[in-house]
Design an enzyme around this catalytic site. Structure first.
Site, PDB file in Angstrom:
ATOM      1  N   ARG A   2      16.641  21.724  44.666  1.00  0.00           N
ATOM      2  CA  ARG A   2      15.767  21.498  43.505  1.00  0.00           C
ATOM      3  C   ARG A   2      15.645  22.785  42.712  1.00  0.00           C
ATOM      4  NH1 ARG A   2      13.955  16.044  42.925  1.00  0.00           N
ATOM      5  NH2 ARG A   2      14.220  15.218  45.021  1.00  0.00           N
ATOM      6  N   HIS A   9      24.557  30.859  47.665  1.00  0.00           N
ATOM      7  CA  HIS A   9      25.301  29.984  46.752  1.00  0.00           C
ATOM      8  C   HIS A   9      26.795  30.045  47.084  1.00  0.00           C
ATOM      9  CE1 HIS A   9      26.042  27.796  43.032  1.00  0.00           C
ATOM     10  NE2 HIS A   9      27.078  28.588  42.855  1.00  0.00           N
ATOM     11  N   ASP A  58      20.878  30.091  39.315  1.00  0.00           N
ATOM     12  CA  ASP A  58      21.905  30.953  39.929  1.00  0.00           C
ATOM     13  C   ASP A  58      22.202  32.195  39.073  1.00  0.00           C
ATOM     14  OD1 ASP A  58      22.096  29.061  41.994  1.00  0.00           O
ATOM     15  OD2 ASP A  58      23.607  27.910  40.916  1.00  0.00           O
ATOM     16  N   ASN A  66      18.513  33.247  47.457  1.00  0.00           N
ATOM     17  CA  ASN A  66      19.277  31.999  47.520  1.00  0.00           C
ATOM     18  C   ASN A  66      20.693  32.305  48.001  1.00  0.00           C
ATOM     19  OD1 ASN A  66      19.929  29.204  46.930  1.00  0.00           O
ATOM     20  ND2 ASN A  66      20.989  29.919  45.102  1.00  0.00           N
TER      21      ASN A  66
END
Ligand code: GRF
Length: 194
Positions: A90, A108, A144, A106
């Site tokens: 999300r 990725h 991102d 995060n």
């Protein structure tokens, strides 16, 4: 020792790798809770390791901001030093990101800024590039776009499918995430500052 909250939406293989690493008493991070936006399969890993879990489903809120406020309250209840998005699918609104700025990271599956978004592995294959990889970055208000902490390359092999490539990427992710958290823990620990 730092406290970590992990947020997931899926199978949680990165979470499992971290739980396994943190079994080692000299690993400097402890996972204190695992949260999700749905009934994610990976929550079972947390239950197996007797780590607290919480689910905050956006469908039960009238706005994204209200959802994020409740998610944030659940995260902050555990007073984490670091919050890790490990397959959390999300987009987090600004109120969440701002409150955790500098301690929200995060993982990725591409070499950012290449292939942002939810289909990074598929997009790399479709683009015909010969290598992709993994990025761990701080989370900001964009998708991102936050400051990159570390990257690692993964070569694309002839005949790779999205599944085979993502499997190889995840193997790299599992090691890189654990090593990066270890490094961040050493930076945050008072001993490291002496
Ligand atoms: C990983 O590839 C991660 O980079 C991306 O979502 C995937 C999560 O995989 N953000 P898992 O749930 O940890 O297996």
């Amino acid at each position: 020792m730092i406290s970590v909250v992990v947020l997931i939406s899926g199978s949680g293989s990165n979470l499992l790798a971290l739980l396994q690493k943190s079994e080692n008493p000299i690993y400097p991070a402890k996972i204190v809770a695992v949260g999700s936006d749905c009934d994610a399969a990976g929550l079972e890993h947390a239950e197996l390791y007797e780590v607290d879990t919480f689910v905050v489903n956006p469908a039960q809120f009238s706005s994204k901001e209200d959802w994020a406020t409740t998610l944030l309250a659940n995260v902050q209840h555990h007073q984490p030093d670091l919050v890790v998005l490990a397959g959390f699918m999300r987009i987090l609104p600004a109120n969440f990101v701002t409150a955790l700025k500098g301690k929200l990271i995060n993982i990725h599956p591409s070499l950012l800024p290449e292939f942002k978004g939810a289909h990074a592995v598929r997009d790399a294959l479709a683009a015909g590039v010969t290598k992709t990889g993994v990025t761990i970055h701080y989370v900001d208000e964009g998708i991102d776009t936050g400051d990159i902490i570390v990257q690692s390359e993964v070569l694309i092999e002839p005949g790779d499918s999205e599944r085979t490539l993502h499997e190889r990427i995840k193997k790299v992710e599992h090691e890189l995430l654990a090593a990066t958290i270890e490094q961040l823990a050493h930076q945050q620990s008072p001993v490291a500052k002496l």
